[in-house]
Write an enzyme that holds these catalytic residues in place. Structure first.
Site, short mmCIF file in Angstrom:
data_model
loop_
_atom_site.label_atom_id
_atom_site.label_comp_id
_atom_site.label_asym_id
_atom_site.label_seq_id
_atom_site.Cartn_x
_atom_site.Cartn_y
_atom_site.Cartn_z
N GLU A 151 0.34 -1.37 0.02
CA GLU A 151 -0.06 0.17 -0.03
C GLU A 151 0.87 1.38 -0.23
OE1 GLU A 151 -3.09 -0.35 -0.70
OE2 GLU A 151 -3.41 -1.83 0.13
N THR B 33 3.34 2.13 -2.47
CA THR B 33 4.42 1.93 -2.55
C THR B 33 4.35 2.64 -4.19
OG1 THR B 33 3.83 -0.41 -2.40
CG2 THR B 33 4.75 0.07 -1.28
N ASP B 34 3.25 2.26 -5.15
CA ASP B 34 3.29 2.44 -6.24
C ASP B 34 4.35 3.68 -6.96
OD1 ASP B 34 0.67 3.33 -5.59
OD2 ASP B 34 -0.67 2.50 -7.15
N GLY C 67 -11.85 1.66 -1.78
CA GLY C 67 -10.78 1.37 -1.61
C GLY C 67 -10.53 -0.21 -2.24
N LEU C 68 -11.60 0.32 -3.26
CA LEU C 68 -11.23 -0.66 -4.55
C LEU C 68 -10.99 -0.67 -5.79
CD1 LEU C 68 -13.74 -3.49 -2.95
CD2 LEU C 68 -11.79 -3.41 -3.06
N SER C 69 -10.47 0.59 -6.25
CA SER C 69 -10.10 0.91 -7.10
C SER C 69 -12.09 0.79 -8.79
CB SER C 69 -9.67 0.21 -8.18
OG SER C 69 -8.66 1.14 -9.06
N SER D 183 -12.61 4.44 -9.60
CA SER D 183 -12.26 5.44 -10.60
C SER D 183 -10.97 4.91 -12.12
CB SER D 183 -11.53 6.37 -10.02
OG SER D 183 -10.24 5.82 -9.43
N ASP E 90 -3.64 0.35 -9.65
CA ASP E 90 -5.04 0.42 -10.06
C ASP E 90 -5.54 0.61 -11.21
OD1 ASP E 90 -5.04 0.90 -7.37
OD2 ASP E 90 -6.62 3.22 -7.23
N TYR F 216 -4.25 12.07 1.20
CA TYR F 216 -3.37 11.34 -0.10
C TYR F 216 -2.82 12.45 -0.54
CZ TYR F 216 -3.17 7.67 -3.37
OH TYR F 216 -2.05 6.73 -4.22
#
Length: 373
Positions: free
Chosen positions: A32, A34-35, A123-125, A127, A171, A220
């Site tokens: 989390e 990290t991307d 939190g499951l993307s 977008s 994502d 964020y």
């Protein structure tokens, strides 16, 4: 919408769609934040999808409809080349046509109907699922020479350059290339990836806390800016370049930068350890990594909230759960758990019931899906 039933594409626009596509939401098993630091992630697709129906027009006009309850049941319109932000869900559609034009891909207008099963702010993307589904539809309708990785990179540009959410590439990559029964082990710096099957003996569980988040909101952005500041002060371009041997000098940085660095460095190590544990079928080891990741997000990265912590604490108390952690950007959203095989549905029900009673929130069980869905 009459009686709560959304009008069909033909009812909205007077003809049938030319193209029908879909793309999944995702759950990040571990890795989390990290991307955007060039690190490792391990997402997996979920059954919930965003569906797009599309038909080309002969002019530059886009007419779009969303069945989402918050979309007010109206057809919204704009001209390609005149995209502007501030129009809610339509910004994601506008962002897609905006970045395609900047990338040199010709488009005419189109009519569009969007339906999504991926809950917003979970939190499951949701977008990225929309971005990739629409990009797939436009690729097919206009014969655009784009592969699945290029679609994902364009999806990231939609969020960062147009919508204003400084997200990483995980994502849209998950929405574009991840599968349901295997984790996508992705190095976000090199873009190398492989699929790692889930071991037997485990049921993934996802519970949405009912507390929505928003990646374009301030928290964020603050975390990303803190990472960039820490990297600059440590003399590296990306925090992924650091190892645990660098943590003593990182912890000497002004608060809270050292703790932010510690989360990223240790989270990258946890992704690599999780991949190893998946390959070995080490379920107790996986559980320990999940809890350690959650504790790091709670204490070092400070992206959890009390409701999420309560869900994880309830999971810790359940003998059928190997491990649990906050998944997604944080500040709300969902928890992913690994339950003993054959117990996932029962675990999800009893934890959701206990959570609702203690939090006053209305949780949603997203995996395993209830029978009949």
């Amino acid at each position: 919408m009459k009686g709560g039933v959304s009008p069909s594409f033909q009812e909205l626009f007077g003809h049938r769609p030319e193209v029908v596509t879909h793309a999944p939401g995702r759950v990040n098993l571990i890795g989390e934040h990290t991307d955007y630091n060039g690190g490792f992630v391990l997402p997996m697709a979920i059954p919930q999808q965003t569906h797009v129906e599309l038909r080309r027009r002969g002019d530059r006009r886009v007419r779009a409809f969303s069945t989402n309850k918050s979309a007010a049941g109206e057809i919204l319109e704009y001209e390609i080349g005149q995209e502007s932000t501030g129009k809610g869900w339509l910004d994601y559609v506008q962002g897609v046509t905006h970045v395609l034009q900047l990338a040199g891909f010709p488009l005419s207008g189109f009519e569009l109907r969007i339906t999504s099963e991926v809950p917003l702010g979970s939190g499951l993307s949701s977008s990225a699922s929309l971005d990739v589904s629409l990009l797939r539809a436009l690729r097919e309708a206009f014969a655009l020479p784009l592969d699945d990785v290029q679609l994902a990179l364009l999806g990231q540009r939609v969020e960062v350059e147009f919508v204003g959410a400084p997200v990483g590439v995980m994502d849209p990559m998950a929405a574009s290339i991840a599968g349901l029964n295997a984790a996508l082990f992705l190095d976000t710096h090199t873009m190398r990836f492989e699929r790692v099957p889930l071991p037997p003996g485990v049921d993934p569980v996802i519970i949405n806390s009912g507390v929505a988040h928003n990646h374009s909101a301030g928290d964020y952005r603050v975390r990303r800016a803190e990472c960039e500041r820490a990297a600059a002060q440590l003399g590296v371009s990306l925090l992924r370049d650091l190892t645990e041997a660098d943590l003593p000098r990182a912890m000497a940085l002004p608060e809270p930068l050292g703790r932010r660095v510690r989360h990223i460095v240790t989270e990258n190590a946890r992704v690599l350890a999780t991949v190893s544990a998946l390959r070995k079928g080490d379920l107790p080891g996986l559980g320990q990594l999940f809890y350690a990741s959650h504790d790091s997000q709670r204490l070092d990265y400070e992206v959890s909230v009390p409701e999420i912590d309560l869900l994880v604490d309830l999971a810790r108390e359940d003998a059928d759960v190997h491990g649990a952690r906050l998944t997604g950007g944080g500040f709300g959203g969902s928890v992913v758990m690994l339950a003993r095989e054959g117990t996932g549905a029962a675990v999800a029900r009893r934890i959701a019931e206990r959570y609702a009673a203690r939090s006053g929130q209305r949780p949603t069980i997203l995996l395993p899906q209830p029978s009949g869905t």
